[in-house]
Design an enzyme around this catalytic site. Structure first.
Site, PDB file in Angstrom:
ATOM      1  N   ASP A  45      44.835  31.370 -46.927  1.00 16.41           N
ATOM      2  CA  ASP A  45      43.377  31.420 -47.059  1.00 16.41           C
ATOM      3  C   ASP A  45      42.714  31.735 -45.722  1.00 16.41           C
ATOM      4  O   ASP A  45      41.655  32.361 -45.673  1.00 16.41           O
ATOM      5  CB  ASP A  45      42.855  30.093 -47.606  1.00 16.41           C
ATOM      6  CG  ASP A  45      43.139  29.931 -49.098  1.00 16.41           C
ATOM      7  OD1 ASP A  45      43.473  30.938 -49.751  1.00 16.41           O
ATOM      8  OD2 ASP A  45      43.016  28.798 -49.599  1.00 16.41           O
ATOM      9  N   GLY A  46      43.335  31.301 -44.617  1.00 14.81           N
ATOM     10  CA  GLY A  46      42.796  31.631 -43.305  1.00 14.81           C
ATOM     11  C   GLY A  46      42.805  33.124 -43.035  1.00 14.81           C
ATOM     12  O   GLY A  46      41.894  33.656 -42.388  1.00 14.81           O
ATOM     13  N   ARG A 146      23.029  10.413 -37.294  1.00 11.27           N
ATOM     14  CA  ARG A 146      23.850  10.137 -36.121  1.00 11.27           C
ATOM     15  C   ARG A 146      25.274   9.928 -36.604  1.00 11.27           C
ATOM     16  O   ARG A 146      25.520   9.147 -37.528  1.00 11.27           O
ATOM     17  CB  ARG A 146      23.363   8.900 -35.374  1.00 11.27           C
ATOM     18  CG  ARG A 146      24.166   8.649 -34.092  1.00 11.27           C
ATOM     19  CD  ARG A 146      23.743   7.350 -33.420  1.00 11.27           C
ATOM     20  NE  ARG A 146      24.537   7.134 -32.207  1.00 11.27           N
ATOM     21  CZ  ARG A 146      24.738   5.937 -31.662  1.00 11.27           C
ATOM     22  NH1 ARG A 146      24.195   4.859 -32.210  1.00 11.27           N
ATOM     23  NH2 ARG A 146      25.456   5.804 -30.574  1.00 11.27           N
ATOM     24  N   THR A 159      35.485  23.171 -51.781  1.00  9.03           N
ATOM     25  CA  THR A 159      36.845  22.661 -51.975  1.00  9.03           C
ATOM     26  C   THR A 159      37.586  22.469 -50.648  1.00  9.03           C
ATOM     27  O   THR A 159      38.740  22.049 -50.650  1.00  9.03           O
ATOM     28  CB  THR A 159      37.659  23.634 -52.847  1.00  9.03           C
ATOM     29  OG1 THR A 159      37.717  24.914 -52.199  1.00  9.03           O
ATOM     30  CG2 THR A 159      37.019  23.798 -54.215  1.00  9.03           C
ATOM     31  N   ASN A 162      34.335  20.237 -46.880  1.00 11.56           N
ATOM     32  CA  ASN A 162      33.365  19.454 -47.640  1.00 11.56           C
ATOM     33  C   ASN A 162      34.048  18.411 -48.524  1.00 11.56           C
ATOM     34  O   ASN A 162      33.641  17.252 -48.583  1.00 11.56           O
ATOM     35  CB  ASN A 162      32.504  20.394 -48.482  1.00 11.56           C
ATOM     36  CG  ASN A 162      31.677  19.659 -49.516  1.00 11.56           C
ATOM     37  OD1 ASN A 162      30.648  19.085 -49.205  1.00 11.56           O
ATOM     38  ND2 ASN A 162      32.131  19.685 -50.771  1.00 11.56           N
ATOM     39  N   LYS A 163      35.100  18.803 -49.214  1.00  9.68           N
ATOM     40  CA  LYS A 163      35.811  17.872 -50.094  1.00  9.68           C
ATOM     41  C   LYS A 163      36.471  16.759 -49.295  1.00  9.68           C
ATOM     42  O   LYS A 163      36.523  15.608 -49.746  1.00  9.68           O
ATOM     43  CB  LYS A 163      36.855  18.613 -50.928  1.00  9.68           C
ATOM     44  CG  LYS A 163      37.637  17.736 -51.908  1.00  9.68           C
ATOM     45  CD  LYS A 163      38.609  18.553 -52.726  1.00  9.68           C
ATOM     46  CE  LYS A 163      39.372  17.661 -53.698  1.00  9.68           C
ATOM     47  NZ  LYS A 163      40.211  16.640 -53.006  1.00  9.68           N
ATOM     48  N   SER A 164      36.961  17.084 -48.107  1.00  6.69           N
ATOM     49  CA  SER A 164      37.650  16.081 -47.296  1.00  6.69           C
ATOM     50  C   SER A 164      36.712  14.989 -46.796  1.00  6.69           C
ATOM     51  O   SER A 164      37.169  13.913 -46.405  1.00  6.69           O
ATOM     52  CB  SER A 164      38.352  16.748 -46.116  1.00  6.69           C
ATOM     53  OG  SER A 164      37.427  17.182 -45.138  1.00  6.69           O
TER      54      SER A 164
END
Length: 275
Positions: A45-46, A146, A159, A162-164
């Protein structure tokens, strides 16, 4: 059909790239790195993120295809042993294309304005430690943050990072952005919602930090340092990214295979569905 190809650079990916070029030439496909119809990435994906940023100024005129050299990638429809089938389909049929929302990030500094497109997410952290930032929604103050940082993601990026940090997964047919906190500190002075926020396309968020605070800003896999930042405005971009589908691969199937690994032939799973 004109195509361009980017590979991850490891031995296997380079070998697969050479195989693809040979088969593509035999099937009448034309390699064109400047004005391709299809951009193929071979790796992970990278690698596809790198391909997107290389061709981000041409997203309206091309589509992407991913080939994964390991386990099935979230953006990759094809495995490494499926190259002959992919080349055959590219040579004889027009693909179905799906369009996914992108994130527009406008960084306003004392020296000017920089605009970026993100396929996955924008991340904001302080170079010197804890990040302090005011978050405005539609030009109205919303919260004072903060903590370790802020992630603003696209639906497809929901996915990822954000999911992490416990953000929600959003179907990419929804034109939205999601704001998630990274280890927020809540007390009487700094108070946040404590959950991710999903904004529709016609909304925007404005993140304001102290101008003297150096910031580490990530746009997908790219990480940059900015000084004298006055504000950062995040919106759903007018542009969209397109992916070429030569066979069906529904979004929720992709999510299931990436995170759950559910086997439709598994007898216990079938039994649970019947119950």
């Amino acid at each position: 059909m004109k195509y361009a190809l980017l590979d991850r650079g490891d031995r296997l990916s380079r070998e697969l790239a050479e195989q693809f070029h040979t088969m593509a030439k035999e099937r009448g496909l034309t390699r064109d790195d400047q004005a391709p119809d299809i951009v193929l990435s071979i790796g992970g994906d990278g690698t596809l993120l790198q391909a997107f940023h290389r061709y981000r100024d041409h997203v309206d005129s091309l589509a992407f295809v991913g080939v994964h050299t390991g386990h099935l990638g979230f953006y990759a429809d094809w495995q490494k042993d499926e190259l002959p089938e992919l080349v055959e389909l590219m040579a004889k049929m027009e693909p179905t294309t799906v369009s996914y929302p992108l994130l527009r990030v406008e960084i306003i500094t004392d020296s000017g304005t920089n605009v970026y497109l993100a396929l996955n997410e924008f991340t904001l952290k302080s170079v010197e430690g804890t990040l302090v930032a005011q978050l405005n929604i539609n030009d109205e103050p919303f919260e004072m943050f903060r903590g370790d940082g802020i992630v603003v993601s696209t639906p497809t990026g929901s996915t990822g990072y954000n999911k992490s940090v416990n953000g929600s997964i959003i179907h990419p047919s929804l034109e939205a952005l999601q704001i998630a906190e990274i280890a927020s500190i809540n007390n009487r002075v700094y108070r946040t919602l404590g959950s991710s926020i999903i904004l529709p396309k016609h909304h925007h968020c404005d993140i304001v930090t102290a101008p003297e605070e150096p910031l580490a800003i990530g746009i997908d896999h790219l990480v940059m340092q900015f000084d004298e930042v006055r504000s950062i405005i995040c919106t759903v971009a007018d542009e969209k990214v397109r992916f070429a589908r030569y066979r069906p691969f529904p979004f929720w199937n992709r999510v299931r295979e990436a995170f759950i690994g559910f086997d439709q032939n598994d007898s216990s799973a079938s039994w649970k569905r019947k119950k």
